[in-house]
Structure formats: C-alpha cells, structure tokens
Write a protein that holds these residues in place. Sequence first.
Motif, PDB file in Angstrom:
ATOM      1  N   LEU A   3      47.798  50.963  46.917  1.00 29.45           N
ATOM      2  CA  LEU A   3      46.361  50.739  47.056  1.00 29.45           C
ATOM      3  C   LEU A   3      46.029  49.256  47.224  1.00 29.45           C
ATOM      4  O   LEU A   3      46.624  48.397  46.573  1.00 29.45           O
ATOM      5  CB  LEU A   3      45.624  51.277  45.830  1.00 29.45           C
ATOM      6  CG  LEU A   3      45.760  52.785  45.573  1.00 29.45           C
ATOM      7  CD1 LEU A   3      45.099  53.148  44.256  1.00 29.45           C
ATOM      8  CD2 LEU A   3      45.165  53.580  46.713  1.00 29.45           C
ATOM      9  N   ILE A   6      39.660  49.240  46.048  1.00 32.05           N
ATOM     10  CA  ILE A   6      39.019  50.231  45.175  1.00 32.05           C
ATOM     11  C   ILE A   6      37.521  50.155  45.461  1.00 32.05           C
ATOM     12  O   ILE A   6      36.901  49.098  45.293  1.00 32.05           O
ATOM     13  CB  ILE A   6      39.266  49.942  43.682  1.00 32.05           C
ATOM     14  CG1 ILE A   6      40.748  49.671  43.401  1.00 32.05           C
ATOM     15  CG2 ILE A   6      38.730  51.092  42.829  1.00 32.05           C
ATOM     16  CD1 ILE A   6      41.660  50.831  43.751  1.00 32.05           C
ATOM     17  N   LEU A 112      39.877  45.564  36.473  1.00 31.66           N
ATOM     18  CA  LEU A 112      40.419  45.736  37.823  1.00 31.66           C
ATOM     19  C   LEU A 112      40.256  44.484  38.676  1.00 31.66           C
ATOM     20  O   LEU A 112      40.987  44.297  39.656  1.00 31.66           O
ATOM     21  CB  LEU A 112      39.727  46.917  38.520  1.00 31.66           C
ATOM     22  CG  LEU A 112      39.956  48.302  37.920  1.00 31.66           C
ATOM     23  CD1 LEU A 112      39.136  49.345  38.671  1.00 31.66           C
ATOM     24  CD2 LEU A 112      41.435  48.676  37.948  1.00 31.66           C
ATOM     25  N   TYR A 116      42.877  44.192  42.448  1.00 32.49           N
ATOM     26  CA  TYR A 116      42.596  44.884  43.712  1.00 32.49           C
ATOM     27  C   TYR A 116      41.401  44.195  44.361  1.00 32.49           C
ATOM     28  O   TYR A 116      40.674  43.448  43.706  1.00 32.49           O
ATOM     29  CB  TYR A 116      42.236  46.355  43.485  1.00 32.49           C
ATOM     30  CG  TYR A 116      43.309  47.198  42.842  1.00 32.49           C
ATOM     31  CD1 TYR A 116      44.270  47.840  43.621  1.00 32.49           C
ATOM     32  CD2 TYR A 116      43.334  47.383  41.460  1.00 32.49           C
ATOM     33  CE1 TYR A 116      45.249  48.641  43.037  1.00 32.49           C
ATOM     34  CE2 TYR A 116      44.307  48.178  40.864  1.00 32.49           C
ATOM     35  CZ  TYR A 116      45.262  48.797  41.658  1.00 32.49           C
ATOM     36  OH  TYR A 116      46.223  49.577  41.076  1.00 32.49           O
ATOM     37  N   PHE A 171      40.832  53.742  47.782  1.00 31.09           N
ATOM     38  CA  PHE A 171      40.599  54.577  46.605  1.00 31.09           C
ATOM     39  C   PHE A 171      39.105  54.550  46.305  1.00 31.09           C
ATOM     40  O   PHE A 171      38.545  53.503  45.987  1.00 31.09           O
ATOM     41  CB  PHE A 171      41.392  54.008  45.425  1.00 31.09           C
ATOM     42  CG  PHE A 171      41.444  54.865  44.191  1.00 31.09           C
ATOM     43  CD1 PHE A 171      42.545  55.668  43.934  1.00 31.09           C
ATOM     44  CD2 PHE A 171      40.414  54.840  43.252  1.00 31.09           C
ATOM     45  CE1 PHE A 171      42.618  56.430  42.778  1.00 31.09           C
ATOM     46  CE2 PHE A 171      40.469  55.597  42.105  1.00 31.09           C
ATOM     47  CZ  PHE A 171      41.585  56.403  41.863  1.00 31.09           C
ATOM     48  N   HIS A 190      42.265  58.276  48.888  1.00 38.99           N
ATOM     49  CA  HIS A 190      42.290  58.780  47.517  1.00 38.99           C
ATOM     50  C   HIS A 190      40.868  58.767  46.961  1.00 38.99           C
ATOM     51  O   HIS A 190      40.094  57.862  47.276  1.00 38.99           O
ATOM     52  CB  HIS A 190      43.182  57.905  46.635  1.00 38.99           C
ATOM     53  CG  HIS A 190      44.589  57.801  47.109  1.00 38.99           C
ATOM     54  ND1 HIS A 190      45.609  58.588  46.622  1.00 38.99           N
ATOM     55  CD2 HIS A 190      45.150  56.997  48.064  1.00 38.99           C
ATOM     56  CE1 HIS A 190      46.741  58.261  47.232  1.00 38.99           C
ATOM     57  NE2 HIS A 190      46.489  57.308  48.118  1.00 38.99           N
ATOM     58  N   VAL A 223      39.709  55.758  34.920  1.00 33.24           N
ATOM     59  CA  VAL A 223      40.480  55.353  36.111  1.00 33.24           C
ATOM     60  C   VAL A 223      41.486  54.261  35.769  1.00 33.24           C
ATOM     61  O   VAL A 223      42.448  54.043  36.520  1.00 33.24           O
ATOM     62  CB  VAL A 223      39.567  54.850  37.262  1.00 33.24           C
ATOM     63  CG1 VAL A 223      38.542  55.900  37.636  1.00 33.24           C
ATOM     64  CG2 VAL A 223      38.902  53.521  36.932  1.00 33.24           C
ATOM     65  N   LEU A 227      45.119  53.218  37.626  1.00 33.54           N
ATOM     66  CA  LEU A 227      45.185  52.064  38.517  1.00 33.54           C
ATOM     67  C   LEU A 227      45.911  50.857  37.940  1.00 33.54           C
ATOM     68  O   LEU A 227      46.281  49.934  38.693  1.00 33.54           O
ATOM     69  CB  LEU A 227      43.765  51.657  38.913  1.00 33.54           C
ATOM     70  CG  LEU A 227      42.965  52.691  39.711  1.00 33.54           C
ATOM     71  CD1 LEU A 227      41.520  52.242  39.875  1.00 33.54           C
ATOM     72  CD2 LEU A 227      43.609  52.948  41.062  1.00 33.54           C
TER      73      LEU A 227
END
Length: 228
Positions: A3, A6, A112, A116, A171, A190, A223, A227
């Motif tokens: 990935l 996001i 996150l 990402y 994602f 995803h 999540v 992730l």
Amino acid sequence: MNLKVIAFDADDTLFVNEPYFQETEHKFCALMSDYLSQQGLSQELFRVEIQNLDLYGYGIKGYILSMIEAAMKISNNTISIEIIEKILEYGKELLQKPIELLDGVEETLAQLHGKYKLIVATKGDLKDQQSKLHRSGLGHYFHHIEVMADKQEVNYEKLLKRLEINADEFFMIGNSLKSDVLPVLAIGGHAVHIPFHTTWEHEKVSHKVEHPNFKTLEKITDVLPILL
C-alpha cells in the motif's frame, strides 16, 4: 499488501454529517406539515433530491435548492416568501454546523501519518468540504484532498491516475458500501467499511459484500493493526 495511499471519506467517517441533514429534514417537514404527513414530505424531498443529483451534485447547496423545489411542488406553487426564507435559513444553519470528530479519528491519523500518503476522498460541495476540513483541524495530516463529483469506478480510476499509483496500492476507508467500498473493490483496490449509526437512503446497499480485499470494522482505530 503493497500500500502507498490510505484514503478516508470525510462525512460520517472523519466527522458527523448525516444527523445534521436529518435534523434539517425534520425542520422542513414541520414547516410544511399543513400539506402532507411527515412520511409523505420526506419521500417527496428525497425524490426531488435524487432527480437533481446529476444537475446539482452532492452537498448542502443542492439540498437547499431541492428543499425549495419540493416545497413548491408540494404546495402547488403556493408557498409564501416567508417559507422560502425559512428554508434558506435552515440551509445556512446546516452550512455552519460545528465539526464533531468521530471517536479515534485523530489518533488513527496521527499513527498513520508519515508511514503512508494520507488523502481525503469525499463527495460534496468543494467550498463546504474544504471549510469543514479546515475547521476540523485535521488538514495537516493529509497529502491531498479530493472532492469528487461522484464515487463510481471511473472517478476512482481518475484519482489513482492523478496519484500515479496502481489500484492494489490504494486503501479506502469509509462508511458507505455504495460509495467507499464497492467501486474500489471493482477496480482492484482495498476497502474497509466502518458503519455509521445512520446512513442516507441513497447510500444503502441491501446485499452482503464478500471480497478478499474487504473488511468491515467496528471503529476507525481498528484499521491500525491492519496497516501498522
């Protein structure tokens, strides 16, 4: 998973939205109660909204115009200027509702962030959505904000092209199976569904979704184990 991006839906995924629309609809029905039952008024307003989607798109401004049009149809063009002014007032109130973040949103974004590329992929009126994200205080977490005319396969394909990624590197996290999940799965991405306690009728899906790239989670922080 390999990935890179996001993506988060905004309304009812990052912050509260649909309950405010329902509150406004109740006010509209009370205002027009001399003409039809609440159920009849809600059905007519919904019918006009859906008819106008291609013309106005999603968002509060289109909703205001649909309320005025519905009121005119329901009253056979006999409503007073005062009622139209009241509908406009309801719309302005809707545009100025406070931003209420959903539980766990900021924690999730903070964890996150930097790992990402985080983006917002949402529908609605451009100015309104930009205003809500600014007022939410979440803007600094996101690399890109995409306010989409619609959320169908072709819209996501265009988004991926702009982001210069493949579908399997994308994602999507959202509260709508129809808009946030099904089209993303269809193009090979995803998707995670995080149900909100109330959903606009237009976004409801009756069938069960089963796909190897799909999960339903109870809350947004769920999540993180996937992730991280």
